[in-house]
Design a protein around this motif. Structure first.
Motif, PDB file in Angstrom:
ATOM      1  N   PHE A  54      -4.916  -5.199  -8.295  1.00  0.00           N
ATOM      2  CA  PHE A  54      -4.737  -5.710  -6.982  1.00  0.00           C
ATOM      3  C   PHE A  54      -5.509  -7.133  -6.787  1.00  0.00           C
ATOM      4  CE2 PHE A  54      -4.747  -1.289  -6.517  1.00  0.00           C
ATOM      5  CZ  PHE A  54      -3.950  -1.100  -5.484  1.00  0.00           C
ATOM      6  N   PHE A  78      -0.266  -5.525  -7.004  1.00  0.00           N
ATOM      7  CA  PHE A  78      -0.217  -5.700  -5.573  1.00  0.00           C
ATOM      8  C   PHE A  78      -1.088  -6.699  -4.823  1.00  0.00           C
ATOM      9  CE2 PHE A  78       1.393  -1.456  -6.684  1.00  0.00           C
ATOM     10  CZ  PHE A  78       1.667  -0.993  -5.598  1.00  0.00           C
ATOM     11  N   SER A  80      -2.868  -9.181  -1.861  1.00  0.00           N
ATOM     12  CA  SER A  80      -2.944  -8.881  -0.578  1.00  0.00           C
ATOM     13  C   SER A  80      -2.855 -10.045   0.452  1.00  0.00           C
ATOM     14  CB  SER A  80      -4.777  -8.801  -0.436  1.00  0.00           C
ATOM     15  OG  SER A  80      -5.155 -10.135  -1.031  1.00  0.00           O
ATOM     16  N   ILE A 170       0.207   4.401  -2.330  1.00  0.00           N
ATOM     17  CA  ILE A 170      -0.848   3.146  -1.757  1.00  0.00           C
ATOM     18  C   ILE A 170      -0.085   2.785  -0.359  1.00  0.00           C
ATOM     19  CG2 ILE A 170      -0.941   0.678  -2.425  1.00  0.00           C
ATOM     20  CD1 ILE A 170      -0.711   1.543  -5.440  1.00  0.00           C
ATOM     21  N   ARG A 171      -1.037   2.739   0.707  1.00  0.00           N
ATOM     22  CA  ARG A 171      -0.805   2.232   1.884  1.00  0.00           C
ATOM     23  C   ARG A 171      -1.405   0.723   2.145  1.00  0.00           C
ATOM     24  NH1 ARG A 171       0.415   6.681   5.172  1.00  0.00           N
ATOM     25  NH2 ARG A 171       0.242   8.782   3.978  1.00  0.00           N
ATOM     26  N   SER A 172      -0.892  -0.021   3.433  1.00  0.00           N
ATOM     27  CA  SER A 172      -1.331  -1.055   3.765  1.00  0.00           C
ATOM     28  C   SER A 172      -1.341  -1.246   5.023  1.00  0.00           C
ATOM     29  CB  SER A 172      -0.321  -2.269   3.235  1.00  0.00           C
ATOM     30  OG  SER A 172       0.872  -2.430   3.951  1.00  0.00           O
ATOM     31  N   TYR A 185      -5.324  -2.665   1.336  1.00  0.00           N
ATOM     32  CA  TYR A 185      -4.647  -1.574   0.778  1.00  0.00           C
ATOM     33  C   TYR A 185      -5.636  -0.329   0.551  1.00  0.00           C
ATOM     34  CZ  TYR A 185      -0.948  -4.658  -1.157  1.00  0.00           C
ATOM     35  OH  TYR A 185      -0.143  -5.530  -1.269  1.00  0.00           O
TER      36      TYR A 185
END
Length: 356
Positions: A54, A78, A80, A170-172, A185
């Motif tokens: 991340f 991932f 941000s 995994i969500r955002s 996330y």
């Protein structure tokens, strides 16, 4: 039986349990690097064998190398947002990792208001900028290792699923930071929940989407006073940067207090003897629960029974590991090599080397 841990984490000596999550701080500092803290980046490892980065700010790969994990075994990133202190080490991970990695890397990240403000544009331009580097290695290293795949999703999604595989979701959701296109996330797996916010000022969406986290990481900038005394900011600039673009410590405490969690982790400030008391006391004005003030190479082992916080003990002279999935490079596709021009090779100095 509750798992017992050594006082420090020694890379390569401790297998994750099938139901365990491990979070490692690769970078916890600010946009300006210093030897003790790299820019923003975290590694999440799961008991099912999955690994996820991340963010990957400048300097993070130095600390990743300390963990002795083969580059081929950590291929998912991932992002941000696209500030350099969150994406700056992408080329080092991707092209540098190609030396031992035989497979592509995969990047997830938000779109922007316009295409050139999105993740795909950023990563593609990195690749364009490193054309000489890529061309020079092509024909020597297996082609699959230079591939990258970008999965750009809509930054406006409200707790939308951006990844779902192998039991991991995994969500955002949008963050409020600088301009449109920053996200936070959550990762859920095996009844555990990890939340990572990247950067941003306090955001009401956290009350809905970040609640009930086992480990929650939220940015916490240094205080307005420290921004003025250490960076020489004017008061208006310090207030803008420290409370509007970023989250001040007492604001961070409110986010923690209003979000049900097991352990709160504050990061994104220079954490040392001059700052830790001031930052910590300002957080404690608004939050009294479990708290960790993160530093680089701090490790958090998470199970349903406990969260254990330790430091990494590493060998500064270690070598990159070889993946268990490593295969004979001669069996993989290798592109056409770009040859040197004759006017350069005409000056070859032929010095024999003994090779057994």
């Amino acid at each position: 039986m509750t798992k017992q841990y050594r006082d420090a984490f020694f890379p390569g000596t401790e297998e994750l349990a099938p139901d365990e999550m491990r979070i490692t701080a690769l970078g916890t500092g600010m946009p300006l690097l210093r030897p003790s803290q790299m820019s923003a980046g975290w590694l999440c490892e799961l008991g099912n064998g999955d690994r996820f980065f991340f963010d990957m700010g400048t300097g993070c790969i130095k600390n990743f190398a300390a963990l002795e994990i083969p580059y081929q075994d950590a291929d998912k990133l991932f992002l941000s947002h696209l500030h350099s202190d969150h994406v700056g080490d992408f080329p080092l991970w991707w092209i540098g990792g190609w030396i031992t990695r035989q497979t592509p890397v995969y990047v997830w990240g938000p779109s922007g208001k316009t295409p050139e403000l999105g993740t795909k544009y950023c990563i593609d331009k990195f690749a364009e900028a490193y054309t000489w580097d890529i061309t020079s290695r092509t024909g020597e290293l297996p082609d699959p290792g230079k591939e990258y795949h970008v999965n750009e999703f809509d930054y406006r999604g409200m707790n939308e699923v951006v990844y779902e595989e192998n039991g991991v979701t995994i969500r955002s959701w949008p963050q409020i930071h600088a301009i449109d296109g920053a996200v936070a996330y959550s990762l859920e797996w095996n009844g555990l929940k990890f939340v990572y916010g990247g950067d941003g000022r306090p955001n009401l969406l956290w009350k809905q989407y970040a609640k009930d986290a086992d480990l929650l990481i939220h940015e916490c900038f240094i205080t307005v006073d420290l921004l003025m005394s250490k960076f020489g900011f004017s008061k208006p600039l310090a207030v803008s940067v420290g409370t509007h673009i970023h989250t001040a410590p007492e604001q961070c405490g409110v986010v923690f207090a209003e979000t049900a969690l097991r352990l709160a982790v504050a990061y994104h400030f220079f954490n040392d003897y001059e700052t830790i008391a001031e930052v910590g006391s300002h957080i404690r004005k608004t939050y009294q629960g479990p708290l960790s003030l993160a530093k680089d190479l701090r490790v958090y082992n998470i199970t349903k029974d406990q969260i254990v916080e330790r430091e990494v003990s590493y060998n500064e002279d270690n070598w990159p590991g070889k993946s268990k999935d490593y295969v004979n490079p001669m069996t993989l596709p290798i592109g056409e090599k770009t040859e040197l021009s004759e006017f350069i090779t005409d000056n070859d100095w032929i010095i024999p080397v003994d090779v057994e």
